[in-house]
Design an enzyme around this catalytic site. Structure first.
Site, PDB file in Angstrom:
ATOM      1  N   LYS A   1       7.535  -0.591   6.552  1.00 56.16           N
ATOM      2  CA  LYS A   1       6.894   0.701   6.517  1.00 56.16           C
ATOM      3  C   LYS A   1       7.967   1.827   6.352  1.00 56.16           C
ATOM      4  O   LYS A   1       8.680   2.144   7.126  1.00 56.16           O
ATOM      5  CB  LYS A   1       6.088   1.033   7.796  1.00 56.16           C
ATOM      6  CG  LYS A   1       4.972   2.230   7.530  1.00 56.16           C
ATOM      7  CD  LYS A   1       4.156   2.332   9.010  1.00 56.16           C
ATOM      8  CE  LYS A   1       3.347   3.662   8.856  1.00 56.16           C
ATOM      9  NZ  LYS A   1       2.258   3.518  10.057  1.00 56.16           N
TER      10      LYS A   1
ATOM     11  N   GLY B   1       1.066  -1.134  -0.174  1.00 59.89           N
ATOM     12  CA  GLY B   1       0.073  -0.003  -0.071  1.00 59.89           C
ATOM     13  C   GLY B   1       1.029   1.163  -0.036  1.00 59.89           C
ATOM     14  O   GLY B   1       2.072   1.300   0.333  1.00 59.89           O
TER      15      GLY B   1
ATOM     16  N   PHE C   1       3.149  10.078   2.471  1.00 55.69           N
ATOM     17  CA  PHE C   1       4.577  10.028   3.005  1.00 55.69           C
ATOM     18  C   PHE C   1       5.344   8.894   2.769  1.00 55.69           C
ATOM     19  O   PHE C   1       6.610   8.820   3.207  1.00 55.69           O
ATOM     20  CB  PHE C   1       4.521  10.493   4.331  1.00 55.69           C
ATOM     21  CG  PHE C   1       3.801  11.805   4.711  1.00 55.69           C
ATOM     22  CD1 PHE C   1       4.416  13.028   4.163  1.00 55.69           C
ATOM     23  CD2 PHE C   1       2.718  11.809   5.342  1.00 55.69           C
ATOM     24  CE1 PHE C   1       3.702  14.287   4.585  1.00 55.69           C
ATOM     25  CE2 PHE C   1       1.725  13.062   5.523  1.00 55.69           C
ATOM     26  CZ  PHE C   1       2.373  14.317   4.823  1.00 55.69           C
ATOM     27  N   GLY C   2       4.797   7.939   2.333  1.00 53.14           N
ATOM     28  CA  GLY C   2       5.658   6.595   2.211  1.00 53.14           C
ATOM     29  C   GLY C   2       4.757   5.479   1.741  1.00 53.14           C
ATOM     30  O   GLY C   2       3.637   5.651   1.391  1.00 53.14           O
TER      31      GLY C   2
ATOM     32  N   ALA D   1       4.169   0.661   2.334  1.00 52.31           N
ATOM     33  CA  ALA D   1       4.407  -0.516   2.995  1.00 52.31           C
ATOM     34  C   ALA D   1       4.735  -1.568   1.913  1.00 52.31           C
ATOM     35  O   ALA D   1       3.954  -1.805   1.039  1.00 52.31           O
ATOM     36  CB  ALA D   1       3.039  -0.926   3.716  1.00 52.31           C
TER      37      ALA D   1
ATOM     38  N   ASP E   1      -7.147   5.352  17.043  1.00 54.76           N
ATOM     39  CA  ASP E   1      -7.521   4.869  15.577  1.00 54.76           C
ATOM     40  C   ASP E   1      -7.886   3.566  15.439  1.00 54.76           C
ATOM     41  O   ASP E   1      -7.492   2.987  14.227  1.00 54.76           O
ATOM     42  CB  ASP E   1      -6.495   5.686  14.684  1.00 54.76           C
ATOM     43  CG  ASP E   1      -6.897   5.694  13.158  1.00 54.76           C
ATOM     44  OD1 ASP E   1      -8.083   5.944  13.009  1.00 54.76           O
ATOM     45  OD2 ASP E   1      -6.148   5.614  12.336  1.00 54.76           O
TER      46      ASP E   1
END
Length: 857
Positions: free
Chosen positions: A45, A23, A27-28, A30, A139
């Site tokens: 990550k 995914g 900002f980055g 996985a 979350d």
């Protein structure tokens, strides 16, 4: 006075093979990798710090701090973290069955209550664990709950979690995902762990109804529904206890919601002990991986590789290697095996795929494990092993045995000689995988299948054999057949590290490099024959040994340290520690690789092109041999009928067949690394790897905070000036009117930032030998208080600034205490500096002495 010089260990490289991107965010991303040391899968990550704001950097640091501390079966495990330039890599556990969101989305009918209870128990256990240490997840949603194929549930994504100074403390920042926000969050009130309980109720409601608790077309209407409206009723198929629990979890007033301990005492979890035991057993693989990761030295250097990994087969009518297109990057193979008429492959996901040889002509009796006797021509997943991680597979003539990560055995196919190990009396063919119950409490390390028998090596080093006992191949002292595993007596003080079953014999490799064997020695294919010594003019004789009923040392190989062996139908081959290849047995088709077709009665080393090469893999089939070398070349020789050699060679000189070659010949057009190859009858299957590119990352440093917050961008804003609750999930964007579930909702309750913490003066830097970077670390260091039995307080990382008055109570130290500690550390550094200076002087004197000895010997 002699000075002792400490030698530092060299950094050890650990290879990570890129599999696929799972995914991406703002900002980055996985990314899934395979760790080559143990073939385990891990998720990295990857966060680009150059594009991150201060809030995102803080979230990344927060996730590292929390994950590195937490250790629970239902929480995603943290393994390591690295920094390379402006990129942060967080290495974590991989949950191989997606998310709970995907599970619910793909569900076509309501979950059985038993399944809901199983998932709810795991989620509640994970929440109870983090709440015990005063951590609010903030979350919890179905996208942050991951699943494994074994049925385990893992809570992840702690980027915006908050650590409370006390369990009675209240937070104020509005964070989370709108659909799972509690009423107090929506109203901007203070909140605590009860907010996670509300989110848990929303997840439970989704599992029971397959729809969200509250849905709306815009954020304002969603907030109104959460605060004022009640959720719809759930289906009457669920018990009253379940319906009542949903109502309790979704109480508008936080005080009316139960805590995790109360939920776990609910009558729904009457068999809580059984559930805990099941979780413990299913998490055994992840538990071992975490222990291994914790034991890895900080000097480990990760090497990331992007490589091409393919499967090729030939033989049985295929004259040249044929690529199996099915095994792409998403299903990369880690082990291959072939039987007389079928193939088996284990992928990086620990799944097993089997298919039949299209040219074999043999009927299927269940050796494919698909529940029928159809001869599938393309690879098909063995669904009976779904959710069971398999690390190795071995094929007999018409049966297959698999070893799982936790050492259990599963078998399928013909059980005529009891090879499947189930001791069946009514049915000889096993069409789907069944467990071999004999090894339920005896974990297996390695399995090997011959034509009609099996040999297994346990993790404790014991050897078991079963199946056909003709010629003494089981090593039990007789030719009796055994339908259940029998423990083998190992002669001497040998400790076995590898087992290998042949057509009618068995090899064992000891840790000291000795080779042991039992079974038929026809044509000296076990290597027992040795020449006699006598008078000079007397003709040399060879003492022939027809078979061995007990495992005995192969004495002609006693001078070699054997690391690998492969038995064929009429000959065998082995490799020693130096990469030299030895062959013995029948040479009718030149399968010994000696350049002729003469009968050989003793051990022979393969020469020719392999003399200057190191052989790494070898496999013997019916009259042919295949070998892989360290320079990424693949060779074959022997009988080339039906495409056994994978190529057509123009052999020079006299030979028994126009399709035979007696010298090793290269068969692959391009250079490939062959980590695994298997030959049986006329079939061969290999894994061919080719590294496309690789990169070495910088090793992990002791202080992730220093790396995250000392980049050029972060240096502009001190860490202390960042608002404590300025948390934002990776990849977040402004919320659209549709209120996408993937996007968190963040709103600071105050624009005021926390003032920088007051730090004691470091004094004159010229008077101290402490490096500037170390002094900065000491000044910014946070003190962590160990919680007492009466308190579950946990402090990790930097918390909100506290007054001098409360500093003693919270941290256990005052500013004066800090000054003393810094002075002590400064004294230690000064002492180390003096010792280094003394060591340098001693070294200089030694060099002068050596120089003088060279001038005046």
């Amino acid at each position: 006075m002699a000075t002792e010089v400490t030698e530092f260990a060299e950094p050890q490289e650990t290879s990570y093979i890129l599999i696929r991107v799972l995914g991406k965010g703002a900002f980055g991303e996985a990314v899934l990798y395979r760790k080559t040391e143990d073939n385990s899968l891990v998720v990295w990550k990857e966060i680009n710090l150059a594009n991150c704001g201060d809030k995102e950097r803080r979230d990344s640091q927060n996730e590292i701090d929390i994950l590195s501390f937490l250790d629970h079966a239902n929480i995603v495990s943290y393994y390591n973290h690295f920094i390379d330039g402006d990129t942060l890599f967080i290495e974590m556990e991989y949950a191989n069955d997606g998310t709970l969101y995907e599970k619910i989305y793909n569900q076509t009918s309501l979950f059985p209550e038993k399944t809901v209870i199983w998932y709810l128990f795991q989620m509640t256990s994970a929440l109870a664990y983090i709440h015990e240490y005063g951590i609010i997840h903030r979350d919890i949603k179905t996208l942050n709950i991951f699943l494994t194929k074994s049925g385990l549930l893992k809570l992840g994504d702690f980027g915006i979690s908050k650590i409370m100074q006390s369990q009675s403390g209240m937070a104020e920042t509005l964070v989370g995902t709108p659909y799972y926000m509690s009423p107090e969050l929506m109203q901007g009130h203070k909140y605590n762990q009860k907010s996670d309980i509300w989110a848990l109720g929303c997840v439970l409601y989704e599992m029971l109804t397959l729809r969200r608790t509250f849905e709306a077309s815009n954020a304002l209407k969603l907030a109104r529904d959460i605060v004022l409206n009640q959720q719809s009723d759930i289906n009457s198929m669920y018990s009253q206890e379940m319906q009542k629990l949903v109502t309790q979890l979704l109480q508008k007033e936080p005080a009316n919601r139960p805590v995790c301990e109360e939920i776990l005492k609910n009558s729904l979890f009457t068999k809580q002990g059984d559930l805990e035991k099941k979780v413990w057993e299913l998490n055994s693989v992840a538990r071992r991986a975490r222990l291994t990761a914790c034991s890895v030295s900080e000097t480990t250097v990760p090497v990331v590789k992007a490589q091409m990994c393919e499967v090729y087969v030939w033989g049985g009518g295929k004259i040249t290697p044929q690529k199996v297109e099915f095994f792409t990057k998403e299903k990369s193979p880690i082990q291959v095996e072939c039987g007389e008429s079928h193939f088996a492959v284990v992928t990086v996901e620990k799944e097993v795929f089997t298919w039949a040889n299209s040219q074999g002509g043999s009927s299927m009796v269940g050796q494919l494990g698909h529940g029928d006797t159809a001869g599938y021509k393309i690879p098909k997943l063995v669904e009976g092993l779904s959710g069971i991680p398999v690390k190795q597979v071995s094929c007999g003539t018409d049966f297959t045995i698999c070893v799982t990560d936790d050492g259990k055995l599963y078998g399928f196919g013909s059980d005529y000689y009891g090879c499947v190990g189930c001791d069946t009396s009514e049915e000889d063919d096993i069409l789907s995988p069944i467990p071999i119950n004999y090894f339920t409490s005896i974990p297996i390390e390695e399995i090997s299948c011959g034509d009609s028998h099996c040999v297994a090596l346990t993790k404790a080093g014991d050897v078991y054999t079963w199946g056909c006992g003709e010629f003494g191949r089981l090593g039990l002292g007789s030719e009796d057949d055994h339908t259940t595993p029998q423990k083998v007596a190992i002669p001497g003080k040998h400790f076995i590290k590898h087992v290998c079953a042949g057509s009618d014999g068995t090899f064992l490799i000891a840790t000291n490099g000795r080779l042991l064997a039992s079974g038929s020695n026809e044509n000296n294919k076990l290597g027992f024959n040795s020449p006699t010594s006598g008078l000079r003019k007397r003709k040399k004789k060879v003492f022939d040994i027809p078979c061995k009923y007990m495992f005995s040392t192969v004495k002609p190989l006693s001078r070699q340290h054997i690391i690998s062996v492969s038995p064929g139908t009429s000959h065998s081959a082995c490799i020693d520690i130096y990469g030299c290849l030895y062959t013995f047995g029948c040479n009718k088709y030149g399968q010994l690789g000696l350049g002729d077709y003469k009968k050989r009665s003793t051990l022979n080393r393969v020469g020719g092109v392999l003399v200057s090469k190191k052989v790494e893999k070898v496999s013997c089939g019916d009259g042919f041999t295949v070998a892989a070398t360290d320079d990424s070349q693949l060779y074959s020789w022997g009988n080339g009928e039906n495409g056994k050699l994978g190529a057509i060679f123009k052999e020079q000189g006299k030979k028994t067949s126009t399709k035979c070659t007696s010298l090793p010949r290269p068969i692959f057009g391009s250079l490939h690394v062959v980590p695994y190859l298997s030959s049986h009858h006329w079939n061969t299957i290999i894994i061919a790897e080719k590294v496309l590119n690789q990169k070495t990352l910088k090793p992990r440093v002791s202080s992730p905070k220093y790396n995250l917050l000392n980049s050029p961008k972060a240096a502009r804003v001190p860490f202390e000036t960042v608002p404590e609750d300025s948390a934002f999930v990776e990849g977040s964007q402004p919320i659209s009117p549709a209120c996408s579930e993937d996007l968190p909702f963040t709103s600071d309750s105050s624009n005021a930032t926390s003032p920088p913490n007051s730090r004691p003066s470091s004094g004159n830097k010229d008077e101290s030998s402490i490096p500037p970077w170390l002094e900065a670390e000491l000044q910014d260091a946070a003190f962590i208080r160990i919680p007492s039995k009466e308190s579950n307080l946990l402090e990790i990382g930097n918390l909100s600034p506290v007054s001098e008055k409360d500093e003693k109570e919270i941290y256990g130290r005052t500013t004066a205490d800090k000054d003393i500690l810094i002075a002590q550390l400064r004294a230690k550094v000064d002492k180390l500096t003096e010792e280094n200076k003394l060591l340098q002087e001693t070294t200089e004197k030694q060099e002068e002495l050596i120089k003088s000895l060279r001038l005046h010997p």
